[in-house]
Design a protein around this motif. Structure first.
Motif, PDB file in Angstrom:
ATOM      1  N   LYS A  99       0.830  -1.198   0.000  1.00  0.00           N
ATOM      2  CA  LYS A  99       0.000   0.000   0.000  1.00  0.00           C
ATOM      3  C   LYS A  99       0.872   1.259   0.000  1.00  0.00           C
ATOM      4  CE  LYS A  99      -3.720   0.470   2.036  1.00  0.00           C
ATOM      5  NZ  LYS A  99      -4.650   0.841   3.114  1.00  0.00           N
ATOM      6  N   PRO A 100       0.614   2.206  -0.877  1.00  0.00           N
ATOM      7  CA  PRO A 100       1.415   3.433  -0.887  1.00  0.00           C
ATOM      8  C   PRO A 100       1.258   4.249   0.395  1.00  0.00           C
ATOM      9  CG  PRO A 100      -0.433   3.578  -2.440  1.00  0.00           C
ATOM     10  CD  PRO A 100      -0.362   2.162  -1.987  1.00  0.00           C
ATOM     11  N   GLU A 101       0.120   4.091   1.089  1.00  0.00           N
ATOM     12  CA  GLU A 101      -0.090   4.834   2.337  1.00  0.00           C
ATOM     13  C   GLU A 101       0.767   4.302   3.480  1.00  0.00           C
ATOM     14  OE1 GLU A 101      -4.184   4.323   0.290  1.00  0.00           O
ATOM     15  OE2 GLU A 101      -2.368   3.149   0.660  1.00  0.00           O
ATOM     16  N   VAL A 102       1.305   3.095   3.328  1.00  0.00           N
ATOM     17  CA  VAL A 102       2.131   2.470   4.368  1.00  0.00           C
ATOM     18  C   VAL A 102       3.587   2.828   4.117  1.00  0.00           C
ATOM     19  CG1 VAL A 102       2.949   0.258   5.297  1.00  0.00           C
ATOM     20  CG2 VAL A 102       0.513   0.600   4.806  1.00  0.00           C
ATOM     21  N   THR A 103       4.251   3.348   5.149  1.00  0.00           N
ATOM     22  CA  THR A 103       5.648   3.764   5.008  1.00  0.00           C
ATOM     23  C   THR A 103       6.627   2.721   5.535  1.00  0.00           C
ATOM     24  OG1 THR A 103       5.493   4.926   7.131  1.00  0.00           O
ATOM     25  CG2 THR A 103       5.048   6.198   5.132  1.00  0.00           C
ATOM     26  N   ALA A 104       6.187   1.888   6.494  1.00  0.00           N
ATOM     27  CA  ALA A 104       7.064   0.864   7.073  1.00  0.00           C
ATOM     28  C   ALA A 104       6.204  -0.218   7.708  1.00  0.00           C
ATOM     29  CB  ALA A 104       7.997   1.471   8.120  1.00  0.00           C
ATOM     30  N   VAL A 105       6.717  -1.454   7.681  1.00  0.00           N
ATOM     31  CA  VAL A 105       6.040  -2.594   8.322  1.00  0.00           C
ATOM     32  C   VAL A 105       7.057  -3.303   9.206  1.00  0.00           C
ATOM     33  CG1 VAL A 105       4.807  -4.765   7.994  1.00  0.00           C
ATOM     34  CG2 VAL A 105       4.486  -2.892   6.348  1.00  0.00           C
ATOM     35  N   THR A 106       6.771  -3.358  10.499  1.00  0.00           N
ATOM     36  CA  THR A 106       7.608  -4.097  11.443  1.00  0.00           C
ATOM     37  C   THR A 106       6.835  -5.314  11.915  1.00  0.00           C
ATOM     38  OG1 THR A 106       8.676  -2.061  12.198  1.00  0.00           O
ATOM     39  CG2 THR A 106       8.891  -3.998  13.608  1.00  0.00           C
ATOM     40  N   VAL A 107       7.421  -6.488  11.766  1.00  0.00           N
ATOM     41  CA  VAL A 107       6.791  -7.729  12.209  1.00  0.00           C
ATOM     42  C   VAL A 107       7.568  -8.266  13.406  1.00  0.00           C
ATOM     43  CG1 VAL A 107       5.964 -10.008  11.535  1.00  0.00           C
ATOM     44  CG2 VAL A 107       6.199  -8.213   9.804  1.00  0.00           C
ATOM     45  N   VAL A 108       6.845  -8.574  14.476  1.00  0.00           N
ATOM     46  CA  VAL A 108       7.461  -9.090  15.703  1.00  0.00           C
ATOM     47  C   VAL A 108       7.035 -10.549  15.872  1.00  0.00           C
ATOM     48  CG1 VAL A 108       7.697  -8.807  18.195  1.00  0.00           C
ATOM     49  CG2 VAL A 108       7.405  -6.785  16.727  1.00  0.00           C
ATOM     50  N   GLU A 109       8.013 -11.453  15.913  1.00  0.00           N
ATOM     51  CA  GLU A 109       7.757 -12.895  16.022  1.00  0.00           C
ATOM     52  C   GLU A 109       8.662 -13.489  17.088  1.00  0.00           C
ATOM     53  OE1 GLU A 109       6.679 -16.512  16.097  1.00  0.00           O
ATOM     54  OE2 GLU A 109       5.583 -15.216  14.679  1.00  0.00           O
ATOM     55  N   ILE A 110       8.103 -14.338  17.935  1.00  0.00           N
ATOM     56  CA  ILE A 110       8.865 -14.890  19.059  1.00  0.00           C
ATOM     57  C   ILE A 110       9.505 -16.236  18.740  1.00  0.00           C
ATOM     58  CG2 ILE A 110       6.934 -16.153  20.099  1.00  0.00           C
ATOM     59  CD1 ILE A 110       7.961 -15.157  22.845  1.00  0.00           C
ATOM     60  N   ASP A 111       9.003 -16.961  17.756  1.00  0.00           N
ATOM     61  CA  ASP A 111       9.445 -18.329  17.502  1.00  0.00           C
ATOM     62  C   ASP A 111      10.598 -18.345  16.494  1.00  0.00           C
ATOM     63  OD1 ASP A 111       9.734 -21.019  16.665  1.00  0.00           O
ATOM     64  OD2 ASP A 111       7.645 -21.445  17.182  1.00  0.00           O
ATOM     65  N   PRO A 112      11.795 -18.775  16.898  1.00  0.00           N
ATOM     66  CA  PRO A 112      12.926 -18.784  15.954  1.00  0.00           C
ATOM     67  C   PRO A 112      12.728 -19.734  14.782  1.00  0.00           C
ATOM     68  CG  PRO A 112      13.537 -19.836  18.036  1.00  0.00           C
ATOM     69  CD  PRO A 112      12.201 -19.191  18.250  1.00  0.00           C
ATOM     70  N   GLU A 113      11.921 -20.779  14.956  1.00  0.00           N
ATOM     71  CA  GLU A 113      11.678 -21.691  13.836  1.00  0.00           C
ATOM     72  C   GLU A 113      10.814 -21.033  12.766  1.00  0.00           C
ATOM     73  OE1 GLU A 113      10.028 -25.199  15.593  1.00  0.00           O
ATOM     74  OE2 GLU A 113      11.983 -25.968  16.231  1.00  0.00           O
ATOM     75  N   VAL A 114       9.861 -20.206  13.177  1.00  0.00           N
ATOM     76  CA  VAL A 114       9.055 -19.458  12.207  1.00  0.00           C
ATOM     77  C   VAL A 114       9.929 -18.436  11.482  1.00  0.00           C
ATOM     78  CG1 VAL A 114       7.111 -17.865  11.922  1.00  0.00           C
ATOM     79  CG2 VAL A 114       6.905 -19.801  13.478  1.00  0.00           C
ATOM     80  N   LEU A 115      10.812 -17.786  12.224  1.00  0.00           N
ATOM     81  CA  LEU A 115      11.730 -16.831  11.605  1.00  0.00           C
ATOM     82  C   LEU A 115      12.632 -17.528  10.583  1.00  0.00           C
ATOM     83  CD1 LEU A 115      12.680 -14.873  14.836  1.00  0.00           C
ATOM     84  CD2 LEU A 115      11.326 -13.994  12.920  1.00  0.00           C
ATOM     85  N   ALA A 116      13.115 -18.722  10.909  1.00  0.00           N
ATOM     86  CA  ALA A 116      13.950 -19.475   9.972  1.00  0.00           C
ATOM     87  C   ALA A 116      13.157 -19.874   8.737  1.00  0.00           C
ATOM     88  CB  ALA A 116      14.518 -20.707  10.674  1.00  0.00           C
ATOM     89  N   LEU A 117      11.907 -20.272   8.935  1.00  0.00           N
ATOM     90  CA  LEU A 117      11.049 -20.627   7.809  1.00  0.00           C
ATOM     91  C   LEU A 117      10.915 -19.450   6.849  1.00  0.00           C
ATOM     92  CD1 LEU A 117       8.849 -22.927   6.898  1.00  0.00           C
ATOM     93  CD2 LEU A 117       7.240 -21.241   7.758  1.00  0.00           C
ATOM     94  N   HIS A 118      10.733 -18.266   7.408  1.00  0.00           N
ATOM     95  CA  HIS A 118      10.522 -17.093   6.547  1.00  0.00           C
ATOM     96  C   HIS A 118      11.813 -16.615   5.902  1.00  0.00           C
ATOM     97  CE1 HIS A 118       6.297 -15.861   6.594  1.00  0.00           C
ATOM     98  NE2 HIS A 118       6.246 -16.603   7.690  1.00  0.00           N
ATOM     99  N   ARG A 119      12.942 -16.884   6.512  1.00  0.00           N
ATOM    100  CA  ARG A 119      14.188 -16.553   5.820  1.00  0.00           C
ATOM    101  C   ARG A 119      14.308 -17.351   4.532  1.00  0.00           C
ATOM    102  NH1 ARG A 119      16.223 -15.945  11.180  1.00  0.00           N
ATOM    103  NH2 ARG A 119      16.830 -18.149  11.306  1.00  0.00           N
ATOM    104  N   GLU A 120      13.803 -18.583   4.560  1.00  0.00           N
ATOM    105  CA  GLU A 120      13.838 -19.405   3.349  1.00  0.00           C
ATOM    106  C   GLU A 120      12.710 -19.027   2.387  1.00  0.00           C
ATOM    107  OE1 GLU A 120      14.308 -24.118   2.075  1.00  0.00           O
ATOM    108  OE2 GLU A 120      14.244 -23.532   4.188  1.00  0.00           O
ATOM    109  N   LEU A 121      11.521 -18.730   2.935  1.00  0.00           N
ATOM    110  CA  LEU A 121      10.405 -18.310   2.079  1.00  0.00           C
ATOM    111  C   LEU A 121      10.713 -17.012   1.342  1.00  0.00           C
ATOM    112  CD1 LEU A 121       7.170 -18.915   4.208  1.00  0.00           C
ATOM    113  CD2 LEU A 121       7.740 -19.999   2.035  1.00  0.00           C
ATOM    114  N   ASP A 122      11.260 -16.034   2.074  1.00  0.00           N
ATOM    115  CA  ASP A 122      11.626 -14.727   1.521  1.00  0.00           C
ATOM    116  C   ASP A 122      10.477 -14.145   0.698  1.00  0.00           C
ATOM    117  OD1 ASP A 122      13.083 -12.484   0.935  1.00  0.00           O
ATOM    118  OD2 ASP A 122      14.281 -13.441  -0.640  1.00  0.00           O
ATOM    119  N   LEU A 123       9.333 -13.957   1.354  1.00  0.00           N
ATOM    120  CA  LEU A 123       8.161 -13.438   0.655  1.00  0.00           C
ATOM    121  C   LEU A 123       8.401 -12.050   0.077  1.00  0.00           C
ATOM    122  CD1 LEU A 123       5.288 -14.500   3.084  1.00  0.00           C
ATOM    123  CD2 LEU A 123       6.141 -15.706   1.069  1.00  0.00           C
TER     124      LEU A 123
END
Length: 262
Positions: A99-123
């Motif tokens: 969205k052009p109205e959005v200037t920044a998105v910060t995502v907070v996640e506690i689970d390191p396995e989910v973070l590792a999954l997303h490093r590979e997904l790289d959406l």
């Protein structure tokens, strides 16, 4: 594929990324297709392809109508610095970043396995460079994390069930730390309905506004045209038997019947 007569396929106008099958520790991305799925407020629709984030026997998120519709209001109304609590499949984060109205998105996640999954997904790689650069993912606890700059919208989505007791109090704990200008939390329509009915208020625009004022949270849902009708439809579909103690549930039979005929 032949579609049975009278069965309408699910369509969605917001961006949904492609999810390859992956596994990270206890988490996995699974796929299915040609499923008849209930919406959050829409009637059952045929979904040709579904991706789901699964841990054990539990599906924590998916690209089904109920999941996308139950998050889309926050995305549609997002602007400025958006903070998402709970990475999940990352859909609300990448959709907001577009969205052009959005200037920044910060995502907070506690689970390191989910973070590792997303490093590979790289959406973010599926986004244009300008949108990709808006996204920042950090490891942290939704109940203790504090921002390093002002937050315009907080979107907490850390729960497995759509309805859970104490959710409003949990959101208040998060908001006490974040002090966001506005808020949209997962399942908030059902919480508004529970508290409105307990207070003897109608599920119309006035009753919804009065309930939100009593909750003392800067909820943004009513800014979306037709919000009261969507809230009543979601309530009729999903809140059966989960009203607050001592509440006389409103009669939503006609709402559900008209929505099913749509």
């Amino acid at each position: 594929m032949m579609i049975p007569p009278g069965l309408i396929p699910f369509t969605f106008d917001l961006f949904v990324p492609t999810y390859p099958p992956l596994r990270s520790g206890r988490w996995a991305v699974h796929h299915g297709g040609n499923l008849l799925c209930q919406g959050y407020w829409s009637p059952p629709r045929l979904v040709p392809h579904v991706a789901a984030l699964v841990r054990g026997d539990d599906t924590w998120m998916s690209t089904t109508p109920i999941e996308l519709e139950s998050q889309e209001i926050g995305v549609r109304l997002a602007s400025g610095h958006v903070v998402v609590f709970g990475l999940g499949m990352g859909w609300s984060a990448v959709a907001s970043a577009l969205k052009p109205e959005v200037t920044a998105v910060t995502v907070v996640e506690i689970d390191p396995e989910v973070l590792a999954l997303h490093r590979e997904l790289d959406l973010a790689a599926q986004l244009p460079p300008a949108a990709r650069e808006k996204i920042r993912i950090v490891e942290g606890d939704a109940y203790t994390w504090r921002p390093d700059r002002p937050v315009d919208l907080l979107m907490p989505d850390i729960w497995l069930p759509l309805i859970s007791d104490g959710r409003v109090e949990e959101v208040r704990r998060m908001q006490d730390n974040v002090q966001a200008k506005s808020l949209y939390f997962w399942g908030q329509e059902l919480e508004i309905a529970r508290h409105a009915a307990a207070a003897g208020l109608s599920l119309d625009d006035a009753g919804i506004r009065a309930t939100i004022a009593a909750l003392a949270l800067p909820l943004i849902g009513p800014a979306l045209p037709g919000y009261a009708g969507k809230l009543r439809q979601a309530t009729a579909r999903h809140l059966r038997g989960r009203w607050l103690p001592g509440t006389t549930p409103p009669d939503l039979t006609d709402v559900l019947a008209s929505a099913s005929a749509a």
